[in-house]
Design a protein around this motif. Structure first.
Motif, short mmCIF file in Angstrom:
data_model
loop_
_atom_site.label_atom_id
_atom_site.label_comp_id
_atom_site.label_asym_id
_atom_site.label_seq_id
_atom_site.Cartn_x
_atom_site.Cartn_y
_atom_site.Cartn_z
N THR A 73 0.81 -1.22 0.00
CA THR A 73 0.00 0.00 0.00
C THR A 73 0.84 1.27 0.00
N LYS A 74 2.09 1.18 0.47
CA LYS A 74 2.91 2.40 0.55
C LYS A 74 4.02 2.45 -0.49
N GLU A 75 4.79 1.39 -0.62
CA GLU A 75 5.96 1.41 -1.50
C GLU A 75 5.65 0.99 -2.93
N LEU A 76 4.78 0.01 -3.10
CA LEU A 76 4.49 -0.49 -4.44
C LEU A 76 3.89 0.57 -5.36
N PRO A 77 2.96 1.41 -4.90
CA PRO A 77 2.46 2.47 -5.80
C PRO A 77 3.56 3.43 -6.25
N LYS A 78 4.54 3.71 -5.37
CA LYS A 78 5.65 4.57 -5.77
C LYS A 78 6.48 3.91 -6.86
N THR A 80 5.52 1.55 -9.02
CA THR A 80 4.78 1.47 -10.28
C THR A 80 4.66 2.83 -10.94
N ALA A 81 4.58 3.89 -10.15
CA ALA A 81 4.54 5.23 -10.73
C ALA A 81 5.87 5.58 -11.39
#
Length: 88
Positions: A73-78, A80-81
């Motif tokens: 929820t915190k690191e994976l979106p960064k 993928t962005a």
């Protein structure tokens, strides 16, 4: 007499249909014993994922499900962005 014969016949047909339904899917599904199986070793699934686009492996230091959910929820979106918008 005729009714009892019909009941026996209906029961036999019902049991036959039950057996076909129960064992039918196992005999229809082919067993792959071919050399064309793409997943042969532990590194192959990663190679398959990489061939279809970006693959971000989960870090090995995450042990509990809470740590994994927190990372997702915190690191994976960064991450993928960064893949979607690479900085040059």
């Amino acid at each position: 007499m005729a009714i009892s014969l019909l009941v026996v016949l209906a029961g036999a047909v019902g049991m036959l249909l039950l057996l076909v339904t129960w064992f039918g899917s196992r005999s229809i599904t082919p067993e792959i014993e071919d050399d064309l199986d793409p997943i042969l070793g532990p590194k192959d699934p990663t190679a398959i994922y990489e061939s279809h686009g970006p693959f971000i492996p989960m870090p090995a230091h995450l042990k509990t499900s809470d740590q994994m959910v927190d990372w997702m929820t915190k690191e994976l979106p960064k991450l993928t962005a960064e893949i979607a918008n690479p900085r040059t």
